[in-house]
Design a protein around this motif. Structure first.
Motif, PDB file in Angstrom:
ATOM      1  N   ILE A 167       0.114  -1.322  -9.806  1.00 45.75           N
ATOM      2  CA  ILE A 167      -0.919  -2.034  -9.049  1.00 45.75           C
ATOM      3  C   ILE A 167      -0.270  -2.666  -7.816  1.00 45.75           C
ATOM      4  CG2 ILE A 167      -2.572  -3.929  -9.096  1.00 45.75           C
ATOM      5  CD1 ILE A 167      -2.936  -3.419 -12.063  1.00 45.75           C
ATOM      6  N   ALA A 168      -0.703  -2.207  -6.639  1.00 41.06           N
ATOM      7  CA  ALA A 168      -0.132  -2.680  -5.381  1.00 41.06           C
ATOM      8  C   ALA A 168      -1.163  -3.494  -4.610  1.00 41.06           C
ATOM      9  CB  ALA A 168       0.329  -1.483  -4.549  1.00 41.06           C
ATOM     10  N   ASP A 169      -0.689  -4.550  -3.967  1.00 38.32           N
ATOM     11  CA  ASP A 169      -1.561  -5.397  -3.145  1.00 38.32           C
ATOM     12  C   ASP A 169      -1.274  -5.140  -1.669  1.00 38.32           C
ATOM     13  OD1 ASP A 169      -2.690  -6.705  -5.393  1.00 38.32           O
ATOM     14  OD2 ASP A 169      -0.918  -8.007  -5.518  1.00 38.32           O
ATOM     15  N   GLU A 170      -2.330  -5.014  -0.883  1.00 37.27           N
ATOM     16  CA  GLU A 170      -2.147  -4.890   0.557  1.00 37.27           C
ATOM     17  C   GLU A 170      -1.740  -6.257   1.117  1.00 37.27           C
ATOM     18  OE1 GLU A 170      -4.895  -1.812   2.566  1.00 37.27           O
ATOM     19  OE2 GLU A 170      -6.153  -2.851   1.095  1.00 37.27           O
ATOM     20  N   ARG A 171      -0.954  -6.243   2.184  1.00 35.23           N
ATOM     21  CA  ARG A 171      -0.525  -7.514   2.795  1.00 35.23           C
ATOM     22  C   ARG A 171      -0.654  -7.424   4.311  1.00 35.23           C
ATOM     23  NH1 ARG A 171       5.097  -7.072   4.425  1.00 35.23           N
ATOM     24  NH2 ARG A 171       5.963  -5.089   3.688  1.00 35.23           N
ATOM     25  N   ASP A 172      -0.870  -8.605   4.900  1.00 33.94           N
ATOM     26  CA  ASP A 172      -0.981  -8.669   6.354  1.00 33.94           C
ATOM     27  C   ASP A 172      -0.005  -9.678   6.943  1.00 33.94           C
ATOM     28  OD1 ASP A 172      -2.094 -10.988   5.476  1.00 33.94           O
ATOM     29  OD2 ASP A 172      -4.128 -10.536   6.156  1.00 33.94           O
ATOM     30  N   THR A 173       0.975 -10.085   6.145  1.00 32.82           N
ATOM     31  CA  THR A 173       2.031 -10.978   6.636  1.00 32.82           C
ATOM     32  C   THR A 173       3.324 -10.191   6.718  1.00 32.82           C
ATOM     33  OG1 THR A 173       2.480 -11.705   4.363  1.00 32.82           O
ATOM     34  CG2 THR A 173       0.974 -13.058   5.674  1.00 32.82           C
ATOM     35  N   PHE A 174       4.057 -10.373   7.824  1.00 32.40           N
ATOM     36  CA  PHE A 174       5.263  -9.589   8.042  1.00 32.40           C
ATOM     37  C   PHE A 174       6.427 -10.498   8.443  1.00 32.40           C
ATOM     38  CE2 PHE A 174       1.427  -7.337   9.482  1.00 32.40           C
ATOM     39  CZ  PHE A 174       1.371  -6.350   8.518  1.00 32.40           C
ATOM     40  N   GLY A 175       7.581  -9.894   8.647  1.00 29.33           N
ATOM     41  CA  GLY A 175       8.749 -10.662   9.067  1.00 29.33           C
ATOM     42  C   GLY A 175       9.617 -11.078   7.897  1.00 29.33           C
ATOM     43  N   LYS A 176      10.818 -11.594   8.235  1.00 32.33           N
ATOM     44  CA  LYS A 176      11.795 -11.962   7.204  1.00 32.33           C
ATOM     45  C   LYS A 176      11.300 -13.109   6.335  1.00 32.33           C
ATOM     46  CE  LYS A 176      15.896 -10.349   9.678  1.00 32.33           C
ATOM     47  NZ  LYS A 176      17.215 -10.728  10.239  1.00 32.33           N
ATOM     48  N   GLY A 177      10.625 -14.074   6.955  1.00 34.25           N
ATOM     49  CA  GLY A 177      10.136 -15.216   6.187  1.00 34.25           C
ATOM     50  C   GLY A 177       9.120 -14.806   5.143  1.00 34.25           C
TER      51      GLY A 177
END
Length: 215
Positions: free
Chosen positions: A8-18
């Motif tokens: 089960i995978a969740d889509e994400r819209d946050t990126f970057g190292k943090g």
């Protein structure tokens, strides 16, 4: 496909190292899915389950994203070089019945003729196989093989449905007698040599002293 490969995978819209650090701190793995002309899809995967699945080379995951199923081949695994924690996964979209090119590990079984060793020169073979039937490894028997025996890629029996993409003349296994390493004199022999030299030196000194006393 194995039911255990369902993830089960969740889509994400946050990126970057943090953002990636926060995902890993939550016990999950950031990943990107691309291929077949689709836009890259950024995902978050369950860490423990996926870590176990990708122990197998060329793992194919059955991703469950927003209620839809999508097969994905693990193309690249990025790990922290010190802690060996999975930092990121690159996944490629694959379809059932589709052929893919993968490097499959070679595994040796058996023992060659007494006094010889079998060197594995090619640790993987490049094969074309069905995406849903990627072999875990190619097994080669070296049982009883004598010195001078060489196994080339073209002579390797491949798993059903697999096609060799490497050069057929690629050396995979070489059986030979290991060379003996000259470590020089044995410690005891060296010690005896030193004692003999000391004795000769003492005798020479004694003769010199005797000669001086008679002058």
């Amino acid at each position: 496909m194995d039911e255990d490969n369902k993830v089960i995978a969740d889509e994400r819209d946050t990126f970057g190292k943090g953002a990636a650090r926060k995902i890993r701190a939550a016990g999950k793995i950031p990943a990107v899915l691309y291929g077949h002309g689709t836009d890259p899809q950024h995902l978050t995967l369950p860490g423990h389950q996926v870590s176990l699945l990708i122990r197998k080379a060329n793992a194919v995951l059955d991703l469950q994203v927003a209620g839809k199923s999508q097969l994905a081949l693990v193309k690249d695994v990025q790990k922290d070089p010190v802690r060996q924690i999975i930092e990121h996964l690159d996944l490629i979209v694959v379809k059932r019945g589709e052929k893919v090119q993968v490097e499959v590990p070679v595994h040796l079984e058996g023992e060659p003729f007494a006094g010889t060793i079998a060197d594995l020169d090619a640790h993987t073979l490049l094969l074309e196989v069905e995406a849903t039937s990627i072999p875990e490894r190619v097994v080669l028997s070296v049982e009883g093989l004598e010195e001078g025996t060489q196994i080339l890629a073209g002579a390797v029996e491949l798993p059903a449905g697999a096609t060799l993409l490497d050069d057929e003349d690629l050396l995979v296994v070489n059986v030979h007698v290991p060379q003996k390493v000259d470590l020089g004199e044995e410690p005891e022999e060296a010690a005896e040599g030193e004692e003999a030299a000391e004795g000769a030196e003492a005798a020479a000194e004694g003769e010199e002293a005797a000669a001086e006393s008679t002058e």
